[in-house]
Scaffold this active site. Sequence first.
Site, short mmCIF file in Angstrom:
data_model
loop_
_atom_site.label_atom_id
_atom_site.label_comp_id
_atom_site.label_asym_id
_atom_site.label_seq_id
_atom_site.Cartn_x
_atom_site.Cartn_y
_atom_site.Cartn_z
N LEU A 51 -47.27 -11.05 -35.57
CA LEU A 51 -47.28 -11.51 -34.18
C LEU A 51 -48.58 -11.12 -33.50
CD1 LEU A 51 -46.06 -12.81 -31.71
CD2 LEU A 51 -44.69 -10.74 -31.33
N GLY A 108 -42.54 -1.94 -34.43
CA GLY A 108 -41.13 -1.73 -34.76
C GLY A 108 -40.78 -2.40 -36.07
N TYR A 174 -30.55 -4.64 -35.84
CA TYR A 174 -31.87 -4.92 -35.28
C TYR A 174 -31.71 -5.49 -33.87
CZ TYR A 174 -36.04 -7.74 -34.40
OH TYR A 174 -37.14 -8.33 -33.81
N LYS A 178 -33.00 -4.16 -30.05
CA LYS A 178 -33.73 -4.93 -29.06
C LYS A 178 -32.99 -4.96 -27.73
CE LYS A 178 -37.37 -5.89 -31.39
NZ LYS A 178 -38.68 -5.34 -30.98
N SER A 203 -38.07 -18.04 -32.63
CA SER A 203 -38.48 -18.26 -34.03
C SER A 203 -39.98 -18.50 -34.06
CB SER A 203 -37.73 -19.44 -34.64
OG SER A 203 -36.34 -19.25 -34.55
#
Length: 358
Positions: A51, A108, A174, A178, A203
């Site tokens: 990302l 993370g 997970y 979050k 996505s």
Amino acid sequence: MGTSFSTGHACGVAAAGNAHDYAHPHSARRTRSPHLMTRRRIALTGAAGSLAADIIPGLLARGHTIVGIDQRAPVDTFGCEFVECPVNDRAALLTALRGCDAVIHLAGIPLEAEWADILRANIDGTQAVLEVAEQLGIRRVVLASSIHSAGFVPVPTDGSLVPDDVRVRPNTLYGVSKAAVEALGSLYHDRFGLDVICLRIASRFAEPTGERTLSTWLSPADAARLFDACLQVPSPGFRTIWGVSANTRGYLSAEGGAAIGFRPEDDSERFAERMFAASDTDPSLLASDWDRAYIGAFSARRNHHASAAIPHALDLGICYTDRNRNDRHRGQRCLCRTPPLQSFWWCRAGARPERYQP
């Protein structure tokens, strides 16, 4: 664990006027005038991740400077200063974040894993980053949340859109982490006055990977636009916002993004015809019953009770192992999306669960 620091300066761009050069080649609209943009010095955690690689070039093109932070060196630093340290090393974070006026926290574990690991990296790590930001007087923090924080929210069947602030309904451990990230962001806003925006990334891929992601796709170019909007908006307070492109088939609201000036320019529809043509030979591209029922693709270490959640699942006689792995079940419909971090997968063949060794 030792901490090493680079000696270079944080990177930027010589001429901010080329900000529009990073716009998607198919985009018709241009970014805002560079003379109206706020340019920030950003501490970006998780700088070695995918990302980060997607958004850093776009942020640099818009005139920001970046200090990358990660526990391993990235393949490409994009010329930026890089600080090597774990996200829980508060002393190192104090040094790395000093002089910055915004934090983008991406670090993370990005998939399902053991709870102790998720707790340490995703929850404890986020609290450490927020605490250090507050100590240093950094008022703007952008936190990477996930669609999995609300993964068990049903896909709307009446044409309505899922609001940005829909309540948390995590579908994985997970996702639970979050949800905790969002709660921490809310706390540090209400108690300490930080401006915190939590981005529920849907996505994020170079292009949609299956029928479901035609609805939830976030393009790399739109991801850069989204993070920049979070840095530009004045006094946002605390918000949760969907990270999603302008998809024709989308069911996630665009209102939260529009409120901070995010204008996505990409649409997954241009991939649809090719994808459905490919599904003739690769049916795993088609949406599963689970995909049609819930907004978050299922990713779990343990066997789940699909029969209770999806009507007639036990009658399908299908395998629930990961459709994206090259295993003996390749090409069959998948519901569980088990990640490659685990040593084994639970799958179902009809009503009989079995332990499957990859």
